[in-house]
Write a protein that holds these residues in place. Structure first.
Motif, PDB file in Angstrom:
ATOM      1  N   ASN A 100     -10.134   4.241   0.682  1.00 18.98           N
ATOM      2  CA  ASN A 100      -8.937   5.190   0.784  1.00 18.98           C
ATOM      3  C   ASN A 100      -8.201   5.155  -0.357  1.00 18.98           C
ATOM      4  O   ASN A 100      -7.277   5.923  -0.412  1.00 18.98           O
ATOM      5  N   TRP A 101      -8.526   4.463  -1.360  1.00 16.55           N
ATOM      6  CA  TRP A 101      -7.567   4.213  -2.614  1.00 16.55           C
ATOM      7  C   TRP A 101      -7.559   5.357  -3.314  1.00 16.55           C
ATOM      8  O   TRP A 101      -8.660   5.775  -3.772  1.00 16.55           O
ATOM      9  N   ASN A 102      -6.368   5.898  -3.734  1.00 14.73           N
ATOM     10  CA  ASN A 102      -6.421   7.213  -4.520  1.00 14.73           C
ATOM     11  C   ASN A 102      -5.275   6.883  -5.642  1.00 14.73           C
ATOM     12  O   ASN A 102      -4.015   7.159  -5.268  1.00 14.73           O
TER      13      ASN A 102
ATOM     14  N   GLN B  37       0.330   5.368  -1.068  1.00 21.87           N
ATOM     15  CA  GLN B  37      -1.139   5.507  -0.373  1.00 21.87           C
ATOM     16  C   GLN B  37      -0.667   5.627   1.127  1.00 21.87           C
ATOM     17  O   GLN B  37       0.168   4.808   1.795  1.00 21.87           O
TER      18      GLN B  37
ATOM     19  N   ARG C 211      -2.243   9.349  -6.181  1.00 24.44           N
ATOM     20  CA  ARG C 211      -0.973   9.310  -5.510  1.00 24.44           C
ATOM     21  C   ARG C 211       0.153   8.385  -5.780  1.00 24.44           C
ATOM     22  O   ARG C 211       1.301   8.566  -5.253  1.00 24.44           O
TER      23      ARG C 211
ATOM     24  N   TRP D 153       0.939  -1.114   0.131  1.00 22.53           N
ATOM     25  CA  TRP D 153      -0.182  -0.080  -0.115  1.00 22.53           C
ATOM     26  C   TRP D 153       0.886   1.245   0.032  1.00 22.53           C
ATOM     27  O   TRP D 153       0.611   2.153  -0.700  1.00 22.53           O
TER      28      TRP D 153
END
Ligand code: GLU
Length: 296
Positions: free
Chosen positions: A284-286, A264, A289, A259
């Motif tokens: 919360n995965w983006n 992240q 980033r 992660w």
């Protein structure tokens, strides 16, 4: 008005050894992206190259993924069981004159071909038919003098002149096995994959796959190529060198390391277990980033 199909992602490890940190990064990226899109996620064992298959590796990968809390939909697809389907597609390409038998040995290609970014560019010797007396070895796909373009979600606009940079490429190999490039396209088509999230080592293969998709009338998925995990010498980690196998006894640590590698930020509260991690990760995965060069 066309309706966008629901997100369908996949993870497609080759069973050449136990899951290592590099393939875990691809698994985490593709699973988190699927969860964040409320999509489904499929698993495929890419054992099309049976010579490289390591006994027990597929089972070990599946077990590790289970321990890490990955949940895939439906049955696991094994490429080694799909030869009849690949043959059907190959026959169709041959019948349409889009592919042709090639009698050249590797040495002959190297003697007259040019060197490309990934291997030799086929000089076209058998394009108009094999010279008399030659025996069919491989089957190649004819590529046009056209530029294939696509936009990768991380690496941005990509283009490749197939004929100049890659050349007519092998879709059935001299050892009789189907080539990865053919199998992956047929599988993604048959499994209805809309989103491919995988390692950046395949960025250079993507135009070949898109070209094949177009010939087969298949939709082109979206692509997100993830930064590669490199070893101390700057080489891609490979399952085969048995370097850096995962410690399945510490599943949360492994997930959090992957992660973080993907840029992240870690959770503020400590995570109780892998299930809690994935529920949190989905929210919360983006992908914005992720850094192209990966984390340190
Ligand atoms: N089987 C390939 C690997 O393990 C991945 C292929 C793909 O995701 O298209 O590196």
């Amino acid at each position: 008005m066309s309706v966008q199909p629901a997100y369908r992602g996949r993870f497609a490890p080759s069973p050449t050894g136990p899951l290592h940190f590099g393939s875990l990064v691809a698994a985490v990226g593709s699973y988190a992206d699927a969860l964040a899109h409320q999509g489904s996620w499929l698993l495929r064992i890419e054992d099309v190259d049976e010579g490289r298959r390591v006994k027990g590796a597929a089972d070990s990968i599946l077990r590790t993924l289970e321990t890490l809390g990955f949940q895939w939909q439906g049955e696991v697809l094994h490429q080694s069981r799909r030869k009849a389907r690949y043959q059907e597609i190959l026959d169709r390409l041959l019948a349409r004159g889009l592919a042709y038998p090639c009698g050249c040995t590797r040495r002959e290609v190297e003697a007259v071909g040019r060197r490309g970014a990934e291997g030799w560019i086929y000089p076209g010797t058998c394009r108009q038919g094999m010279p008399p007396g030659r025996r069919e070895r491989a089957v190649r796909l004819r590529v046009p003098a056209a530029t294939v373009r696509f936009v990768d979600r991380l690496f941005g606009a990509q283009c490749q002149e197939l004929e100049r940079e890659v050349g007519d490429f092998v879709i059935r190999r001299a050892d009789g096995f189907f080539a990865y490039q053919l199998a992956v396209v047929v599988d993604d088509l048959d499994q209805g994959v809309t989103d491919v999230v995988r390692g950046a080592d395949l960025l250079h293969s993507t135009p070949r796959q898109i070209h094949l998709q177009r010939l087969l009338g298949a939709p082109t998925p979206r692509y997100l190529h993830l930064p590669l995990v490199l070893d101390e010498n700057g080489r891609k980690l490979s399952k085969r060198d048995l370097a850096h196998p995962l410690d399945p006894g510490r599943p949360l640590e492994a997930l959090l390391a992957a992660w973080r590698f993907l840029g992240q930020p870690p959770p503020e509260e400590p995570m109780k277990d892998v299930k809690t991690f994935w529920a949190w990760a989905a929210l919360n995965w983006n992908p914005q980033r992720i850094r192209r060069e990966g984390a340190r």
